[in-house]
Design a protein around this motif. Structure first.
Motif, PDB file in Angstrom:
ATOM      1  N   GLY A  10       0.797  -1.231   0.000  1.00 26.66           N
ATOM      2  CA  GLY A  10       0.000   0.000   0.000  1.00 26.66           C
ATOM      3  C   GLY A  10       0.822   1.270   0.000  1.00 26.66           C
ATOM      4  O   GLY A  10       0.279   2.360  -0.182  1.00 26.66           O
ATOM      5  N   GLN A  11       2.146   1.173   0.183  1.00 29.20           N
ATOM      6  CA  GLN A  11       2.985   2.373   0.233  1.00 29.20           C
ATOM      7  C   GLN A  11       2.964   3.124  -1.106  1.00 29.20           C
ATOM      8  O   GLN A  11       2.749   4.340  -1.134  1.00 29.20           O
ATOM      9  CB  GLN A  11       4.432   2.014   0.602  1.00 29.20           C
ATOM     10  CG  GLN A  11       4.601   1.441   1.986  1.00 29.20           C
ATOM     11  CD  GLN A  11       4.500   2.474   3.095  1.00 29.20           C
ATOM     12  OE1 GLN A  11       4.136   3.630   2.898  1.00 29.20           O
ATOM     13  NE2 GLN A  11       4.825   2.055   4.297  1.00 29.20           N
ATOM     14  N   THR A  12       3.211   2.429  -2.213  1.00 30.64           N
ATOM     15  CA  THR A  12       3.228   3.123  -3.506  1.00 30.64           C
ATOM     16  C   THR A  12       1.822   3.572  -3.896  1.00 30.64           C
ATOM     17  O   THR A  12       1.663   4.589  -4.557  1.00 30.64           O
ATOM     18  CB  THR A  12       3.860   2.273  -4.622  1.00 30.64           C
ATOM     19  OG1 THR A  12       3.264   0.990  -4.648  1.00 30.64           O
ATOM     20  CG2 THR A  12       5.356   2.143  -4.457  1.00 30.64           C
ATOM     21  N   LYS A  13       0.813   2.850  -3.472  1.00 30.20           N
ATOM     22  CA  LYS A  13      -0.569   3.271  -3.733  1.00 30.20           C
ATOM     23  C   LYS A  13      -0.865   4.591  -3.011  1.00 30.20           C
ATOM     24  O   LYS A  13      -1.490   5.492  -3.575  1.00 30.20           O
ATOM     25  CB  LYS A  13      -1.549   2.188  -3.297  1.00 30.20           C
ATOM     26  CG  LYS A  13      -2.971   2.485  -3.650  1.00 30.20           C
ATOM     27  CD  LYS A  13      -3.880   1.308  -3.354  1.00 30.20           C
ATOM     28  CE  LYS A  13      -5.232   1.553  -3.993  1.00 30.20           C
ATOM     29  NZ  LYS A  13      -5.941   0.304  -4.216  1.00 30.20           N
ATOM     30  N   ARG A  14      -0.401   4.711  -1.765  1.00 33.57           N
ATOM     31  CA  ARG A  14      -0.591   5.964  -1.025  1.00 33.57           C
ATOM     32  C   ARG A  14       0.168   7.114  -1.696  1.00 33.57           C
ATOM     33  O   ARG A  14      -0.323   8.240  -1.753  1.00 33.57           O
ATOM     34  CB  ARG A  14      -0.164   5.792   0.432  1.00 33.57           C
ATOM     35  CG  ARG A  14      -1.200   5.031   1.258  1.00 33.57           C
ATOM     36  CD  ARG A  14      -0.894   5.060   2.748  1.00 33.57           C
ATOM     37  NE  ARG A  14       0.168   4.158   3.148  1.00 33.57           N
ATOM     38  CZ  ARG A  14       0.043   2.846   3.272  1.00 33.57           C
ATOM     39  NH1 ARG A  14      -1.106   2.270   3.017  1.00 33.57           N
ATOM     40  NH2 ARG A  14       1.061   2.112   3.651  1.00 33.57           N
ATOM     41  N   PHE A  15       1.366   6.820  -2.204  1.00 29.72           N
ATOM     42  CA  PHE A  15       2.122   7.842  -2.928  1.00 29.72           C
ATOM     43  C   PHE A  15       1.342   8.284  -4.166  1.00 29.72           C
ATOM     44  O   PHE A  15       1.171   9.481  -4.402  1.00 29.72           O
ATOM     45  CB  PHE A  15       3.503   7.311  -3.326  1.00 29.72           C
ATOM     46  CG  PHE A  15       4.314   8.287  -4.121  1.00 29.72           C
ATOM     47  CD1 PHE A  15       4.963   9.341  -3.515  1.00 29.72           C
ATOM     48  CD2 PHE A  15       4.428   8.157  -5.506  1.00 29.72           C
ATOM     49  CE1 PHE A  15       5.710  10.253  -4.249  1.00 29.72           C
ATOM     50  CE2 PHE A  15       5.169   9.061  -6.249  1.00 29.72           C
ATOM     51  CZ  PHE A  15       5.816  10.114  -5.617  1.00 29.72           C
ATOM     52  N   ALA A  16       0.877   7.332  -4.950  1.00 31.66           N
ATOM     53  CA  ALA A  16       0.139   7.641  -6.184  1.00 31.66           C
ATOM     54  C   ALA A  16      -1.109   8.463  -5.886  1.00 31.66           C
ATOM     55  O   ALA A  16      -1.477   9.351  -6.658  1.00 31.66           O
ATOM     56  CB  ALA A  16      -0.218   6.359  -6.923  1.00 31.66           C
ATOM     57  N   ALA A  17      -1.754   8.194  -4.765  1.00 34.84           N
ATOM     58  CA  ALA A  17      -2.975   8.932  -4.403  1.00 34.84           C
ATOM     59  C   ALA A  17      -2.689  10.408  -4.124  1.00 34.84           C
ATOM     60  O   ALA A  17      -3.584  11.244  -4.227  1.00 34.84           O
ATOM     61  CB  ALA A  17      -3.633   8.285  -3.185  1.00 34.84           C
ATOM     62  N   LYS A  18      -1.448  10.731  -3.798  1.00 36.57           N
ATOM     63  CA  LYS A  18      -1.063  12.119  -3.519  1.00 36.57           C
ATOM     64  C   LYS A  18      -0.777  12.919  -4.789  1.00 36.57           C
ATOM     65  O   LYS A  18      -0.658  14.140  -4.727  1.00 36.57           O
ATOM     66  CB  LYS A  18       0.184  12.151  -2.629  1.00 36.57           C
ATOM     67  CG  LYS A  18      -0.011  11.533  -1.267  1.00 36.57           C
ATOM     68  CD  LYS A  18       1.322  11.498  -0.533  1.00 36.57           C
ATOM     69  CE  LYS A  18       1.249  10.678   0.728  1.00 36.57           C
ATOM     70  NZ  LYS A  18       2.555  10.609   1.407  1.00 36.57           N
ATOM     71  N   LEU A  19      -0.636  12.242  -5.914  1.00 31.37           N
ATOM     72  CA  LEU A  19      -0.303  12.933  -7.160  1.00 31.37           C
ATOM     73  C   LEU A  19      -1.529  13.653  -7.697  1.00 31.37           C
ATOM     74  O   LEU A  19      -2.587  13.055  -7.843  1.00 31.37           O
ATOM     75  CB  LEU A  19       0.219  11.937  -8.203  1.00 31.37           C
ATOM     76  CG  LEU A  19       1.473  11.158  -7.807  1.00 31.37           C
ATOM     77  CD1 LEU A  19       1.803  10.126  -8.874  1.00 31.37           C
ATOM     78  CD2 LEU A  19       2.645  12.104  -7.578  1.00 31.37           C
ATOM     79  N   ASN A  20      -1.371  14.919  -7.978  1.00 34.89           N
ATOM     80  CA  ASN A  20      -2.483  15.715  -8.494  1.00 34.89           C
ATOM     81  C   ASN A  20      -2.341  16.007  -9.978  1.00 34.89           C
ATOM     82  O   ASN A  20      -3.323  16.205 -10.672  1.00 34.89           O
ATOM     83  CB  ASN A  20      -2.589  17.042  -7.727  1.00 34.89           C
ATOM     84  CG  ASN A  20      -2.933  16.817  -6.282  1.00 34.89           C
ATOM     85  OD1 ASN A  20      -3.842  16.066  -5.963  1.00 34.89           O
ATOM     86  ND2 ASN A  20      -2.194  17.460  -5.393  1.00 34.89           N
ATOM     87  N   ALA A  21      -1.106  16.058 -10.448  1.00 31.98           N
ATOM     88  CA  ALA A  21      -0.847  16.514 -11.811  1.00 31.98           C
ATOM     89  C   ALA A  21      -0.965  15.410 -12.858  1.00 31.98           C
ATOM     90  O   ALA A  21      -1.002  15.705 -14.047  1.00 31.98           O
ATOM     91  CB  ALA A  21       0.551  17.147 -11.882  1.00 31.98           C
ATOM     92  N   TYR A  22      -1.038  14.159 -12.430  1.00 29.92           N
ATOM     93  CA  TYR A  22      -0.995  13.062 -13.400  1.00 29.92           C
ATOM     94  C   TYR A  22      -2.045  12.006 -13.094  1.00 29.92           C
ATOM     95  O   TYR A  22      -2.305  11.694 -11.932  1.00 29.92           O
ATOM     96  CB  TYR A  22       0.401  12.422 -13.412  1.00 29.92           C
ATOM     97  CG  TYR A  22       1.438  13.395 -13.864  1.00 29.92           C
ATOM     98  CD1 TYR A  22       1.624  13.657 -15.214  1.00 29.92           C
ATOM     99  CD2 TYR A  22       2.194  14.119 -12.953  1.00 29.92           C
ATOM    100  CE1 TYR A  22       2.540  14.593 -15.648  1.00 29.92           C
ATOM    101  CE2 TYR A  22       3.118  15.064 -13.373  1.00 29.92           C
ATOM    102  CZ  TYR A  22       3.278  15.293 -14.718  1.00 29.92           C
ATOM    103  OH  TYR A  22       4.178  16.226 -15.149  1.00 29.92           O
ATOM    104  N   GLU A  23      -2.565  11.435 -14.159  1.00 28.00           N
ATOM    105  CA  GLU A  23      -3.469  10.296 -14.018  1.00 28.00           C
ATOM    106  C   GLU A  23      -2.649   9.097 -13.568  1.00 28.00           C
ATOM    107  O   GLU A  23      -1.558   8.851 -14.080  1.00 28.00           O
ATOM    108  CB  GLU A  23      -4.139   9.982 -15.356  1.00 28.00           C
ATOM    109  CG  GLU A  23      -5.047   8.777 -15.309  1.00 28.00           C
ATOM    110  CD  GLU A  23      -5.622   8.408 -16.657  1.00 28.00           C
ATOM    111  OE1 GLU A  23      -6.180   7.303 -16.760  1.00 28.00           O
ATOM    112  OE2 GLU A  23      -5.520   9.209 -17.623  1.00 28.00           O
TER     113      GLU A  23
END
Length: 131
Positions: A10-23
């Motif tokens: 879940g660590q990289t999933k949490r990181f990805a959820a923080k991205l606003n600029a990219y799908e």
């Protein structure tokens, strides 16, 4: 540019959820995913057997062709093994390792990662225009 990621804990999933600029698109081991545009891959640090779905994804269709760069998450306590999965992918597929961060990343990590992706987009756009 899209961001494709794989998460084990879940660590990289949490990181990805923080991205606003990219799908963001998560690699699902039960589904085949084919990319048609350049993307950046974000992977956790695990032995190859744990991230086998990432290698399956990279070997699907033309996914290798569209891989523009890779980023890795890990734990700096592992010294030279920090983000070794991302380093291995970068070397194997001939793409740059654009960013490394610990665990699920900080706000600064997100900002730095998004800037690296923007720079990679600029370079990718220039190369395509020259072709």
């Amino acid at each position: 540019m899209k961001v494709v990621y794989f998460s084990v804990t879940g660590q990289t999933k949490r990181f990805a959820a923080k991205l606003n600029a990219y799908e963001t698109i998560e690699i699902d081991p039960t589904a085949e995913l084919e990319m048609k545009d350049p993307y950046v891959l974000v992977v956790p640090t695990y032995e190859a057997e744990f991230i086998a779905p990432v290698f399956d994804f990279l070997e699907t269709g033309e996914n290798q062709k569209f891989l523009a760069g890779v980023s890795g998450s890990g734990n700096r306590n592992f010294a030279e093994l920090f983000v070794f999965s991302a380093k291995e992918i970068a070397k194997k597929y001939g793409v740059p390792l654009i960013y490394a961060f610990e665990f699920s990343g900080t706000k600064e990590d997100v900002d730095n990662f998004e800037e690296e992706v923007r720079e990679l987009e600029r370079k990718t756009t220039m190369v395509r225009a020259q072709q």
